[in-house]
Design an enzyme around this catalytic site. Structure first.
Site, short mmCIF file in Angstrom:
data_model
loop_
_atom_site.label_atom_id
_atom_site.label_comp_id
_atom_site.label_asym_id
_atom_site.label_seq_id
_atom_site.Cartn_x
_atom_site.Cartn_y
_atom_site.Cartn_z
N ALA A 60 -20.19 -35.34 -25.65
CA ALA A 60 -20.78 -36.24 -26.63
C ALA A 60 -20.70 -37.67 -26.14
O ALA A 60 -19.84 -38.02 -25.33
CB ALA A 60 -20.07 -36.11 -27.98
N ASP A 61 -21.62 -38.50 -26.66
CA ASP A 61 -21.56 -39.93 -26.39
C ASP A 61 -21.92 -40.65 -27.68
O ASP A 61 -22.95 -40.35 -28.29
CB ASP A 61 -22.51 -40.34 -25.27
CG ASP A 61 -22.30 -41.77 -24.84
OD1 ASP A 61 -21.18 -42.10 -24.42
OD2 ASP A 61 -23.25 -42.58 -24.96
N THR A 62 -21.07 -41.56 -28.10
CA THR A 62 -21.27 -42.29 -29.35
C THR A 62 -21.55 -43.76 -29.06
O THR A 62 -20.84 -44.39 -28.28
CB THR A 62 -20.01 -42.17 -30.25
OG1 THR A 62 -19.78 -40.79 -30.53
CG2 THR A 62 -20.20 -42.93 -31.56
#
Length: 197
Positions: free
Chosen positions: A69-71
């Site tokens: 994931a990348d936020t």
């Protein structure tokens, strides 16, 4: 038998959120640089980084389901990453003061056969106006410096937030409900731990 699940992240917040689902997993940290390319939109950037993290970790875990994931925190189309220093963090908090910004998380689930599933979750966050003194007090804590947008919604910065519209856990770093649905189809052995919403 379900494949092994691997979380491709160094984030302790992501680790804690995934653990809430009650599914066993291992952690393997990726070294993918998180730098936007020229002309890349926030959505494209988040998706690319999540895909790259999953691909890198999958090289060493070819038989695993890899979750990456990348936020991003985005204000007026500008990506606010992790602050470089106190001045950078101050500028980010000043830009968020009294305004609405968006938190985007791209999630990628990479299968052992190499196929991927992706989702992008958006949450709107409203900040109240922040006084200069409370920004400085917040900067005196250790909290802002390893967080996108220079704040942690689950920490001291919760007092800055008027409203979260959408997934709260997305703002923390992983949209738990959406990830639960993603995993439920691929981890039959964990069906009881991953009930439908």
């Amino acid at each position: 038998m379900s494949p092994r699940l691997v979380l491709a992240s160094a984030s302790p917040r992501r680790r804690d959120l995934l653990a809430q689902l009650g599914v066993p997993f291992d952690v393997v940290v990726s070294d993918v640089p998180e730098t936007a390319e020229p002309g890349e939109s926030p959505e494209e950037f988040a998706r690319r980084v999540a895909r790259d993290k999953a691909a890198e970790v999958a090289c060493g875990c070819p038989d695993a389901l890899v979750l990456a994931a990348d936020t991003l925190v985005v204000a007026d189309g500008v990506i606010l990453g992790k602050p470089r220093d106190r001045a950078d963090a101050r500028g980010m908090l000043q830009s968020l003061s009294g305004r609405t910004h968006e938190v985007l998380t791209a999630v990628v689930l990479r299968h052992p056969r190499g196929t991927i599933e992706e989702l992008l979750v958006r949450t709107a966050v409203d900040f109240r106006p922040l006084a200069a003194r409370e920004i400085e007090d917040y900067l005196d804590s250790d909290e802002p410096y390893d967080k996108a947008g220079a704040y942690a919604v689950q920490g001291l910065a919760q007092r800055f937030v008027v409203q979260v519209r959408g997934s709260y856990t997305n703002v923390v770093g992983l949209p738990v409900d959406e990830v639960r649905e993603l995993l439920r189809h691929h981890l039959p052995d964990a069906a009881t731990a991953l009930p439908g919403s």
